[in-house]
Design a protein around this motif. Structure first.
Motif, mmCIF file in Angstrom:
data_model
loop_
_atom_site.group_PDB
_atom_site.id
_atom_site.type_symbol
_atom_site.label_atom_id
_atom_site.label_comp_id
_atom_site.label_asym_id
_atom_site.label_seq_id
_atom_site.Cartn_x
_atom_site.Cartn_y
_atom_site.Cartn_z
ATOM 1 N N HIS A 1 47.117 44.229 48.802
ATOM 2 C CA HIS A 1 47.095 45.534 48.117
ATOM 3 C C HIS A 1 47.083 46.633 49.179
ATOM 4 O O HIS A 1 46.054 46.975 49.734
ATOM 5 C CB HIS A 1 45.828 45.586 47.225
ATOM 6 N N HIS B 1 52.086 52.810 44.216
ATOM 7 C CA HIS B 1 51.859 53.139 42.811
ATOM 8 C C HIS B 1 53.180 53.196 42.037
ATOM 9 O O HIS B 1 54.237 53.412 42.611
ATOM 10 C CB HIS B 1 51.138 54.493 42.697
ATOM 11 N N GLU C 1 51.567 48.246 42.778
ATOM 12 C CA GLU C 1 50.345 48.412 42.009
ATOM 13 C C GLU C 1 50.766 49.222 40.792
ATOM 14 O O GLU C 1 50.839 50.449 40.828
ATOM 15 C CB GLU C 1 49.228 49.136 42.765
ATOM 16 N N SER D 1 46.970 47.771 37.297
ATOM 17 C CA SER D 1 45.673 48.451 37.393
ATOM 18 C C SER D 1 45.545 49.539 36.350
ATOM 19 O O SER D 1 46.529 50.153 35.940
ATOM 20 C CB SER D 1 45.506 49.116 38.767
ATOM 21 N N HIS E 1 44.366 53.249 35.805
ATOM 22 C CA HIS E 1 44.053 54.484 36.532
ATOM 23 C C HIS E 1 43.862 55.658 35.585
ATOM 24 O O HIS E 1 43.301 56.675 35.971
ATOM 25 C CB HIS E 1 45.166 54.850 37.515
ATOM 26 N N HIS F 1 41.221 46.257 40.915
ATOM 27 C CA HIS F 1 39.921 46.871 40.553
ATOM 28 C C HIS F 1 39.699 46.868 39.037
ATOM 29 O O HIS F 1 39.741 47.914 38.389
ATOM 30 C CB HIS F 1 39.773 48.279 41.138
ATOM 31 N N ARG G 1 34.693 51.388 45.563
ATOM 32 C CA ARG G 1 34.997 50.609 44.358
ATOM 33 C C ARG G 1 34.131 49.351 44.264
ATOM 34 O O ARG G 1 33.368 49.179 43.342
ATOM 35 C CB ARG G 1 36.482 50.245 44.328
ATOM 36 N N ASP H 1 43.189 47.685 49.584
ATOM 37 C CA ASP H 1 43.765 48.833 48.874
ATOM 38 C C ASP H 1 43.955 49.975 49.877
ATOM 39 O O ASP H 1 43.805 51.147 49.553
ATOM 40 C CB ASP H 1 42.796 49.233 47.737
#
Ligand code: DGT
Ligand code: CA
Ligand code: CA
Ligand code: ZN
Length: 574
Positions: free
Chosen positions: A341, A373, A413, A438, A440, A468, A506, A529
């Protein structure tokens, strides 16, 4: 200051690029490896990424005058206390602006009063539920103040200890307490040093430049409060007693209680100094000698136990496991082969694909996945399909150039959108080597919606890992309200891995969830990450969290050799 300004500009409705330029600058400055003033003195401010002439001038101004004129002017337009409101879980700049413009709310106290009087529910986009969530968020914020994130406490503690261990009187030292047990937040820092001549060490401790106030200064124990508000306790003891003291001050208190009970059954009283023989009714035997333990191993051995790793010492089964010689073989940082990641300048990272790959290789990783992203996450400059495919070509070239011993894979991600859909279609996901999904956005949806979003992602055959999973941020963003039993059941069924995100903001999954997941046979992955090179060094926080969750190496997919990883990714898709 820049962070405040960025939030205030966002509330004012400024253009997103301007907002982000302050936000990125704030992040850059927070992570600087050097003192900002030293960089300014070298005339090198504009060499910091994301800091141009305008921001450099503003930094100079603050360093010279302690003030920022631009901020003062902005404060005339946007009350700076609105920034505190944005820190409440579930309140973003838009909502803060709404409460301010419709109700004249500018402080947390006013917002709480308005919420309790039921004045928020009728505002556009609000309801009874979201009003209650704001009350919950304010209460959570009040509860959380006072504990410090591990990511701040651990490096601060390490700096102090390293400085004190340079003194010739110090024999050895260790960070004890909740930091050693790797709790995600800590109440205060507990340091131990072994020495036969404590006075000079204590004097150095209370006079360190990080110290704001001295709370106590004694021959064997002192306490100070640092400039950042963190309290630090230092205890100094003779080396012969190191094992008992380290065990005692590592805790947890619940673990200590169990050790003491066990000692009593064996005919000893146990405290931070020593084991001492007692009679049948627990009274000390007058002329019996103390038993000193110079190491923790010796203490546990006296108690008939294998040495228990500090991360397990919460009285959650570790004493029984040690007694039965069934302690887990905990994962270590050396087991980690890969980082799955990683962000780059394609989205919101600070370095290029090539730079991140080189930094990862330099840190001993054997393979990585580039996971920027996805398209809907505008605030993080998410990749359109065209940019994603262009990036793939670049990744393939870099993978080639870096040779067979270091592999660079291409992934994403990807956002799990608010409506539960995934942000790229299946025919695109199919072309990627590895897919993280993920949460967000819309993190305050109700339990059913959040759970369903996670399940949608877990069930998609192209999704390999949930990033996460609980979307928490330490210290002030509560996890999503998801049915974790349902999430775990689905992850087990579909063979989808769950992340332990190593960033200390996190630490998600948290240890207790990681433990349950591992017990259910779910695969995990510990990733940084990373958005910059420095963040790759945060890996150890994730490993500590995994250890706290009793996690062994084999259930963490990025401990596997690259062939095994690829085989898993390819097989599970089928
Ligand atoms: P924190 O600071 O709230 O994050 O948590 P800890 O675990 O670091 O707690 P702290 O700093 O109060 O004390 C450090 C260790 O010392 C704790 O983990 C266990 C031990 N300790 C402190 N007070 C007591 C006590 O009253 N009884 C027992 N058995 N142990 C104690
Ligand atoms: Ca503590
Ligand atoms: Ca303490
Ligand atoms: Zn993320």
């Amino acid at each position: 200051m820049f962070e405040k300004v960025s939030i205030m500009l966002q509330i004012r409705g400024d253009n997103i690029h301007r907002v982000l330029s302050y936000k990125r600058a704030a992040e850059m400055i927070r992570e600087l490896p050097r003192d900002l003033r030293a960089i300014a003195d070298d005339g090198a401010l504009t060499e910091i990424p994301n800091i141009g002439n305008t921001l450099a001038e503003k930094i100079e101004e603050m360093l010279d005058t302690g003030k920022l004129e631009f901020y003062e002017r902005l404060s005339q337009e946007v009350p700076p206390t609105l920034v505190d409101i944005v820190n409440i879980n579930g309140v973003g700049p838009k909502k803060a602006k709404l409460f301010w413009e419709t109700l004249g709310v500018t402080t947390i106290e006013q917002l709480e009063a308005a919420a309790r009087e039921g004045k928020l529910r009728d505002l556009p986009g609000m309801g009874v539920k979201s009003e209650q969530k704001i009350i919950d968020g304010i209460e959570a914020l009040a509860r959380q103040t006072g504990r410090t994130p591990l990511g701040i406490a651990l490096p601060a503690a390490q700096d102090i200890l390293d400085e004190l261990l340079k003194l010739p009187q110090a024999i050895e030292g260790e960070i004890a307490g909740s930091i050693r047990r790797a709790r995600p937040t800590i109440g205060d820092v507990d340091l131990l040093i072994a020495s036969d001549d404590p006075a000079p060490i204590m004097d150095a401790f209370v006079n360190m430049q990080q110290v704001d106030r001295v709370l106590g200064h004694g021959p064997t124990k002192s306490s100070v409060e640092l400039l950042n508000g963190v309290q630090v306790d230092l205890r100094i003891l003779p080396k012969e007693r190191w094992g008992t003291a380290l065990s005692y001050f590592t805790g947890s208190q619940a673990h200590n209680v169990r050790l003491r009970e066990r000692a009593l059954k064996m005919g000893y009283s146990l405290n931070e100094h020593a084991l001492r023989p007692v009679d049948d009714v627990g009274n000390l035997i007058d002329d019996a000698d103390e038993i000193l333990c110079a190491t923790e191993e010796a203490l546990y051995q006296h108690l008939g136990l294998a040495w228990i790793p500090p991360e397990l010492r919460e009285d959650s089964g570790e004493i029984e496991a040690a007694d039965a010689n069934k302690l887990p073989e905990l994962i270590t940082i050396d087991d980690i082969q890969a980082d799955l990641h990683i962000h780059t300048t394609y989205s919101d990272g600070k370095l290029s694909v090539r730079e991140m790959a080189e930094e990862a290789r330099r840190r001993g990783r054997k393979y990585i996945v580039i996971t920027d992203h996805s398209r809907s996450l505008g605030i993080a400059n998410g990749l359109s399909i065209e940019r994603l495919l262009a990036q793939q070509e670049e990744v393939r070239n870099i993978d080639d150039e870096m040779g067979p011993d270091f592999r660079v894979f291409h992934g994403t991600e990807m956002d799990i959108n608010a409506d539960g859909s995934l942000d790229y279609p299946d025919d695109i996901l199919e072309q990627l080597d590895f897919v993280i999904a993920s949460l967000h956005v819309s993190l305050r949806q109700d339990r059913e919606q959040i759970t369903q979003r996670l399940l949608n992602a877990i069930q998609n055959p192209h999704v390999d890992l949930i990033g996460h999973p609980r979307a928490q941020q330490i210290p002030n963003r509560e996890p999503v309200d998801a049915d974790m039993d349902a999430v775990f059941a689905a992850a087990a069924k579909y063979n989808t891995a769950l992340e332990i995100n190593a960033n200390p903001r996190r630490l998600d999954l948290e240890a207790q969830y990681a433990r349950r997941a591992a017990e259910m046979g779910i695969l995990l992955s510990i990733n940084t990450d990373a958005h910059s090179a420095d963040q790759m060094d945060l890996l150890h926080f994730g490993v500590r969290t995994a250890r706290r969750g009793w996690v062994e190496a084999q259930c963490v997919i990025n401990t596997w050799p690259v062939e095994q990883f690829l085989e898993w990714v390819q097989n599970r898709e089928r």
